[in-house]
Structure formats: C-alpha cells, structure tokens
Design a protein around this motif. Sequence first.
Motif, PDB file in Angstrom:
ATOM      1  N   ILE A 171       0.840  -1.183   0.000  1.00  0.00           N
ATOM      2  CA  ILE A 171       0.000   0.000   0.000  1.00  0.00           C
ATOM      3  C   ILE A 171       0.883   1.245   0.000  1.00  0.00           C
ATOM      4  O   ILE A 171       1.752   1.405   0.859  1.00  0.00           O
ATOM      5  CB  ILE A 171      -0.914   0.030   1.258  1.00  0.00           C
ATOM      6  N   ASP A 172       0.658   2.122  -0.978  1.00  0.00           N
ATOM      7  CA  ASP A 172       1.328   3.426  -1.016  1.00  0.00           C
ATOM      8  C   ASP A 172       0.259   4.505  -0.862  1.00  0.00           C
ATOM      9  O   ASP A 172      -0.529   4.730  -1.778  1.00  0.00           O
ATOM     10  CB  ASP A 172       2.064   3.628  -2.342  1.00  0.00           C
TER      11      ASP A 172
ATOM     12  N   ILE B 278      -2.422   8.324   8.771  1.00  0.00           N
ATOM     13  CA  ILE B 278      -1.464   7.278   8.391  1.00  0.00           C
ATOM     14  C   ILE B 278      -1.666   6.023   9.229  1.00  0.00           C
ATOM     15  O   ILE B 278      -1.717   4.901   8.701  1.00  0.00           O
ATOM     16  CB  ILE B 278      -0.024   7.786   8.547  1.00  0.00           C
ATOM     17  N   SER B 279      -1.786   6.202  10.534  1.00  0.00           N
ATOM     18  CA  SER B 279      -1.856   5.041  11.426  1.00  0.00           C
ATOM     19  C   SER B 279      -3.101   4.204  11.175  1.00  0.00           C
ATOM     20  O   SER B 279      -3.063   2.971  11.313  1.00  0.00           O
ATOM     21  CB  SER B 279      -1.803   5.483  12.888  1.00  0.00           C
TER      22      SER B 279
ATOM     23  N   LYS C  45       3.728   2.387   2.525  1.00  0.00           N
ATOM     24  CA  LYS C  45       4.606   3.502   2.210  1.00  0.00           C
ATOM     25  C   LYS C  45       3.763   4.773   2.175  1.00  0.00           C
ATOM     26  O   LYS C  45       2.613   4.739   1.733  1.00  0.00           O
ATOM     27  CB  LYS C  45       5.297   3.283   0.863  1.00  0.00           C
ATOM     28  N   VAL C  46       4.343   5.864   2.633  1.00  0.00           N
ATOM     29  CA  VAL C  46       3.602   7.121   2.701  1.00  0.00           C
ATOM     30  C   VAL C  46       4.305   8.166   1.842  1.00  0.00           C
ATOM     31  O   VAL C  46       5.476   8.475   2.048  1.00  0.00           O
ATOM     32  CB  VAL C  46       3.469   7.621   4.147  1.00  0.00           C
ATOM     33  N   ILE C  47       3.566   8.705   0.885  1.00  0.00           N
ATOM     34  CA  ILE C  47       4.099   9.670  -0.075  1.00  0.00           C
ATOM     35  C   ILE C  47       3.971  11.076   0.508  1.00  0.00           C
ATOM     36  O   ILE C  47       2.878  11.493   0.902  1.00  0.00           O
ATOM     37  CB  ILE C  47       3.323   9.599  -1.397  1.00  0.00           C
ATOM     38  N   ILE C  48       5.080  11.809   0.519  1.00  0.00           N
ATOM     39  CA  ILE C  48       5.042  13.153   1.105  1.00  0.00           C
ATOM     40  C   ILE C  48       4.953  14.261   0.062  1.00  0.00           C
ATOM     41  O   ILE C  48       4.735  15.413   0.413  1.00  0.00           O
ATOM     42  CB  ILE C  48       6.264  13.406   2.007  1.00  0.00           C
TER      43      ILE C  48
ATOM     44  N   GLU D 272       6.501   7.664  13.307  1.00  0.00           N
ATOM     45  CA  GLU D 272       5.706   7.556  14.529  1.00  0.00           C
ATOM     46  C   GLU D 272       4.384   6.832  14.287  1.00  0.00           C
ATOM     47  O   GLU D 272       3.873   6.138  15.178  1.00  0.00           O
ATOM     48  CB  GLU D 272       5.430   8.949  15.091  1.00  0.00           C
ATOM     49  N   ALA D 273       3.839   6.969  13.082  1.00  0.00           N
ATOM     50  CA  ALA D 273       2.546   6.360  12.768  1.00  0.00           C
ATOM     51  C   ALA D 273       2.643   4.875  12.456  1.00  0.00           C
ATOM     52  O   ALA D 273       1.616   4.200  12.312  1.00  0.00           O
ATOM     53  CB  ALA D 273       1.896   7.089  11.590  1.00  0.00           C
ATOM     54  N   GLY D 274       3.869   4.355  12.327  1.00  0.00           N
ATOM     55  CA  GLY D 274       4.032   2.915  12.168  1.00  0.00           C
ATOM     56  C   GLY D 274       4.098   2.400  10.748  1.00  0.00           C
ATOM     57  O   GLY D 274       4.014   1.187  10.523  1.00  0.00           O
ATOM     58  N   ALA D 275       4.251   3.291   9.771  1.00  0.00           N
ATOM     59  CA  ALA D 275       4.404   2.847   8.389  1.00  0.00           C
ATOM     60  C   ALA D 275       5.794   2.236   8.203  1.00  0.00           C
ATOM     61  O   ALA D 275       6.608   2.214   9.129  1.00  0.00           O
ATOM     62  CB  ALA D 275       4.191   4.015   7.431  1.00  0.00           C
TER      63      ALA D 275
END
Length: 223
Positions: free
Chosen positions: A91-92, A112-113, A125-128, A147-150
Amino acid sequence: MQKQELAEIIDYTLLKPTTNKEDIKTFCEETIEYGFKTVFVNPYYVPYAYELLSPHGIKVGAPIGFSLGGATTKTKVAETKEAINNGAEEIDMLINLGALKSQEYDVVKHDISEVVKVSEGLTTKVIIENGLLSHDEKITAAKLIVEAGADFVKTATGFNGGGATVEDVKLLRSVVGEDFGVKAAGGVRTYEDALAIIEAGADRIGASGAIAIVTGGKSNAAY
C-alpha cells in the motif's frame, strides 16, 4: 549494482488515468519478462493485475488517496480494505498535505496510522510529495510517518511536480534512520539516476520507466 538486482527493488508502475485493460495486460507481460517483483496499478485494475501476476509470485500494490491525498481517513481506510481484498499486497498512501500544511500533525499521524492498522502487516509507504514541501515540512512529515508505524517514506507521486532528488533522499534517510524504508519516485529515468538515488539512501524505487532503467535506455514516462 547489476541491472537484474536493480529490477528487484523497482516498483514498476502504470498509474496514468487513461490506462486501459490492454495496457495493463502488456504492462504485466513486461513485468514478468524483465523480472520486476512489485507493480503498482490504480485500484480499479488491482484484481486484473493480481490475476495475471500472482501465479508468477509478483506482488501487486495499490495507491491510496492518489494523487492528491485530500480524501478523508475513512475513505482511505475503505479504499485500503478493498484493495487488499482484491489482491493488493503493498500500500502506497498519500499523506494529507492540507493537514500537514495547516500544522495539524495529530490529524496527519492518525490518517497514516489508520491505514497502517487496516493493512495488517502489509508493507505500507507514505508519499510526502517532496516538491510541494519546505525543508522543515519534509522533516516533520518523515518523523510523523515513522511515529505512525508505516514502513517507508516515499518522495513523490510524480503527478504533482517535483520528484526524487539526491538531496531529498539523503535528507529523508538522515531523519528516519538506517532501519526505515526510503522509496524514491518521480524523476528516476535512467540506470545512472537509479544508482545515484540508491547511493543517497533509497532502498526502493518507483518508476513507470523501469524498463529503460534496467536496459540502460532513457524514459520520459510519467510515474
């Protein structure tokens, strides 16, 4: 790094809004031929890509909240659940840029969490969208993602300007540390680009021009 080794850390992508089913079929055939291990397609095509690629042990990933990030958390969670039910194994998600810009950091982290939670251990994955952020915002976003655990911070979608730069990858790596993932996406078009980005600290690359990267050609494809 040998080109086949490189193929194994590239997420081959086809996310253009006009992509049709025949495009997806060709894309999946190319994925098998060139040895890519993970692909990303829009959620609508996840079931079809999964049908074609799962017999070959290739993962299908889905973008969530793509490509603006402004969907509500509830919507992102529902989209994630459906993608996973349809076969997505990575998941992105796009960060809530508006909340980040508003300094509503609790909202960003919760967003995010919640997606991480429903992903139930799958790689997230988290896109900034680094091209839209200030230096300090990039640092803040990366910290919130950890911090959110990704599992990864990812540079960009490639659709909203900017993209992966050596400087940004170095910055993100310095913030998240050595044990957290950094995915570079947007603007990585050649084998040389990929090597420079990896040297800077990326351990995954997202590219629609992945074939050009591993064959030593050039690509003008959008991510």
